[in-house]
Design an enzyme around this catalytic site. Structure first.
Site, PDB file in Angstrom:
ATOM      1  CE1 TYR A  12       9.797   9.320  13.686  1.00 37.23           C
ATOM      2  CE2 TYR A  12      11.917   9.106  14.877  1.00 37.23           C
ATOM      3  CZ  TYR A  12      11.033   8.828  13.986  1.00 37.23           C
ATOM      4  OH  TYR A  12      11.204   7.382  13.491  1.00 37.23           O
ATOM      5  CB  THR A  33      -0.845   0.083   1.091  1.00 35.41           C
ATOM      6  OG1 THR A  33      -0.381   0.259   2.328  1.00 35.41           O
ATOM      7  CG2 THR A  33      -1.714  -1.239   1.370  1.00 35.41           C
ATOM      8  CB  SER A  47       8.996   1.744  17.397  1.00 35.53           C
ATOM      9  OG  SER A  47       9.376   2.525  18.533  1.00 35.53           O
ATOM     10  CE  LYS A  52       8.487   6.214  14.443  1.00 31.37           C
ATOM     11  NZ  LYS A  52       7.554   5.254  13.498  1.00 31.37           N
TER      12      LYS A  52
HETATM   13  N1  LIG Z   1      15.240   5.646   8.472  1.00 21.58           N
HETATM   14  C1  LIG Z   1      15.583   5.766   9.591  1.00 21.58           C
HETATM   15  O1  LIG Z   1      16.690   6.018  10.080  1.00 21.58           O
HETATM   16  C2  LIG Z   1      14.517   5.210  10.836  1.00 21.58           C
HETATM   17  C3  LIG Z   1      14.861   4.938  12.086  1.00 21.58           C
HETATM   18  C4  LIG Z   1      13.569   4.827  12.786  1.00 21.58           C
HETATM   19  C5  LIG Z   1      12.383   4.540  12.460  1.00 21.58           C
HETATM   20  N2  LIG Z   1      12.194   4.760  11.239  1.00 21.58           N
HETATM   21  C6  LIG Z   1      10.710   4.624  10.877  1.00 21.58           C
HETATM   22  O2  LIG Z   1      10.827   3.550   9.849  1.00 21.58           O
HETATM   23  C7  LIG Z   1       9.397   3.882   9.203  1.00 21.58           C
HETATM   24  C8  LIG Z   1       9.592   4.100   7.655  1.00 21.58           C
HETATM   25  O3  LIG Z   1      10.468   5.045   7.168  1.00 21.58           O
HETATM   26  P1  LIG Z   1      11.789   5.099   6.317  1.00 21.58           P
HETATM   27  O4  LIG Z   1      12.767   5.208   7.229  1.00 21.58           O
HETATM   28  O5  LIG Z   1      11.668   3.773   5.487  1.00 21.58           O
HETATM   29  O6  LIG Z   1      11.527   6.574   5.529  1.00 21.58           O
HETATM   30  P2  LIG Z   1      10.944   6.969   4.061  1.00 21.58           P
HETATM   31  O7  LIG Z   1      11.683   6.076   2.867  1.00 21.58           O
HETATM   32  O8  LIG Z   1      10.810   8.331   4.137  1.00 21.58           O
HETATM   33  O9  LIG Z   1       9.521   5.936   3.971  1.00 21.58           O
HETATM   34  C9  LIG Z   1       8.285   6.417   4.536  1.00 21.58           C
HETATM   35  C10 LIG Z   1       7.096   5.910   4.128  1.00 21.58           C
HETATM   36  O10 LIG Z   1       6.012   6.123   4.839  1.00 21.58           O
HETATM   37  C11 LIG Z   1       5.014   6.854   3.915  1.00 21.58           C
HETATM   38  N3  LIG Z   1       3.912   7.701   4.298  1.00 21.58           N
HETATM   39  C12 LIG Z   1       4.118   8.786   4.852  1.00 21.58           C
HETATM   40  N4  LIG Z   1       2.946   9.364   5.384  1.00 21.58           N
HETATM   41  C13 LIG Z   1       1.939   8.412   4.993  1.00 21.58           C
HETATM   42  C14 LIG Z   1       0.471   8.679   5.065  1.00 21.58           C
HETATM   43  N5  LIG Z   1      -0.133   9.356   5.687  1.00 21.58           N
HETATM   44  N6  LIG Z   1       0.007   7.232   4.540  1.00 21.58           N
HETATM   45  C15 LIG Z   1       0.641   6.287   4.136  1.00 21.58           C
HETATM   46  N7  LIG Z   1       2.187   6.309   4.048  1.00 21.58           N
HETATM   47  C16 LIG Z   1       2.633   7.291   4.383  1.00 21.58           C
HETATM   48  C17 LIG Z   1       5.846   7.424   2.841  1.00 21.58           C
HETATM   49  O11 LIG Z   1       4.966   7.514   1.540  1.00 21.58           O
HETATM   50  P3  LIG Z   1       5.047   8.810   0.480  1.00 21.58           P
HETATM   51  O12 LIG Z   1       5.919   8.298  -0.420  1.00 21.58           O
HETATM   52  O13 LIG Z   1       3.571   8.895   0.114  1.00 21.58           O
HETATM   53  O14 LIG Z   1       5.583   9.993   1.382  1.00 21.58           O
HETATM   54  C18 LIG Z   1       6.988   6.248   2.503  1.00 21.58           C
HETATM   55  O15 LIG Z   1       6.422   5.224   1.741  1.00 21.58           O
HETATM   56  C19 LIG Z   1       8.874   5.181   9.780  1.00 21.58           C
HETATM   57  O16 LIG Z   1       7.840   4.802  10.550  1.00 21.58           O
HETATM   58  C20 LIG Z   1      10.149   6.009  10.501  1.00 21.58           C
HETATM   59  O17 LIG Z   1       9.568   6.634  11.453  1.00 21.58           O
HETATM   60  C21 LIG Z   1      13.063   5.063  10.230  1.00 21.58           C
END
Ligand SMILES: NC(=O)c1ccc[n+]([C@@H]2O[C@H](COP(=O)([O-])OP(=O)(O)OC[C@H]3O[C@@H](n4cnc5c(N)ncnc54)[C@H](OP(=O)(O)O)[C@@H]3O)[C@@H](O)[C@H]2O)c1
Length: 282
Positions: A149, A33, A135, A153
């Site tokens: 943020y 999705t 998380s 979490k």
């Molecule tokens: N990368 C890190 O260092 C890190 C560390 C700890 C936790 N996280 C967590 O990992 C998770 C995934 O993030 P990521 O690191 O893979 O970053 P990312 O590449 O920016 O991916 C974020 C995803 O969330 C989607 N999204 C944002 N708002 C949304 C909404 N309202 N409905 C549905 N989808 C939505 C984005 O879709 P769009 O393309 O439409 O924007 C994108 O697919 C997040 O929960 C983040 O907080 C990341």
């Protein structure tokens, strides 16, 4: 029998890597999705009827409801829900823009909650299932510049620790994924940054913000490796998944430091805390 995985936010980052890996497995049905399904073309090369791409914004309850319905219509079950979609927000505590922060809570906390509430009746009926919550190490440890943020979490941690207790008798596993810094779009396009108006007075926050955002594109964590680990854990240890699954060495190290320090400090505070209980026998 094939297991059906439903993942939110599969356009980029962790969600994309996990979806692409799952799309290549013979024992997986995939519901991928995204807010914009045009960003899911990368899945087409693997599709032989086992992939369902759905438009799903986690802040839109009607899309959540419809997404669960369509998943069941096509595959009959939802075995694994990965609540992955999420946003970040960097600023000093007092300068945070309330509207932006509220929206982040809508996505990171309420989006995850509504998705989980929609899927839980299916899993309770099946008497099985795995619910993943992405998380963060920021869900265990507070950081300057990331207060709100972290707030989202920490909320996810509390929600899912409690949920795990509620659903264990229905054979539903809950796992909190706690990544450190990974090379995705998170620190870049998926996080708003509010540079402080008072850099001289807020050096700690300013430094933290610059360190985090300066790391964007050069984070130590590999999201492909994380996807492989998540798939392996869920597939091979479906009945004994850990409640907390840190990803990245620094997530483990920092949490170990925090909790051993906390345990030591609480040990010293035991008598003080106990002094607020009624005397035994009252
Ligand atoms: N990368 C890190 O260092 C890190 C560390 C700890 C936790 N996280 C967590 O990992 C998770 C995934 O993030 P990521 O690191 O893979 O970053 P990312 O590449 O920016 O991916 C974020 C995803 O969330 C989607 N999204 C944002 N708002 C949304 C909404 N309202 N409905 C549905 N989808 C939505 C984005 O879709 P769009 O393309 O439409 O924007 C994108 O697919 C997040 O929960 C983040 O907080 C990341």
């Amino acid at each position: 029998m094939a297991k059906t995985w439903l993942i939110t936010g599969t356009s980029t980052g962790f969600g994309h890597e996990l979806a692409e890996l799952l799309a290549q497995q013979s024992d997986v049905n995939l519901v991928a999705t995204a807010r914009n399904t045009d960003k899911l073309d990368y899945l087409d090369q693997y599709d032989h009827g086992q992939i369902l791409k759905l438009e799903l914004d986690v802040t839109k309850p009607e899309q959540i409801k419809e997404g669960v319905k369509q998943s069941l219509d096509k595959f009959g079950t939802i075995d694994v829900l990965d609540n992955n979609a999420g946003l970040g927000y960097f600023s000093t505590f007092e300068e945070a823009d309330e509207q932006a922060v509220r929206y982040m809570f809508e996505v990171n906390v309420w989006g995850l909650s509504h998705m989980t509430q929609a899927v839980l009746p299916v899993m309770r009926q099946q008497n099985s299932g795995v619910i993943l919550g992405v998380s963060s190490d920021a869900g265990l440890i507070g950081e300057a510049s990331l207060s709100f943020y972290s707030g989202t979490k920490f909320a996810v941690e509390g929600l899912f620790e409690s949920l795990a207790e509620e659903v264990k008798e229905d054979n539903i596993q809950v796992t909190l994924l706690e990544p450190s810094s990974f090379r995705t779009d998170w620190a870049g396009r998926s996080s708003q940054k509010k540079n402080t108006a008072f850099p001289k007075d807020y050096q700690v926050t300013d430094r933290a913000l610059r360190t985090y955002t300066g790391l964007a594109g050069d984070e130590p964590g590999d999201p492909k490796a994380a996807a492989q680990l998540i798939y392996d854990q869920v597939t091979n240890h479906m009945d004994e998944l850990p409640l907390h699954l840190p990803l990245g060495e620094s997530a483990v190290r920092r949490a170990q430091y925090k909790f051993s320090d906390l345990a030591d400090k609480f040990e010293q505070l035991t008598n003080l805390a106990a002094a607020t209980d009624f005397s035994k026998g009252e």
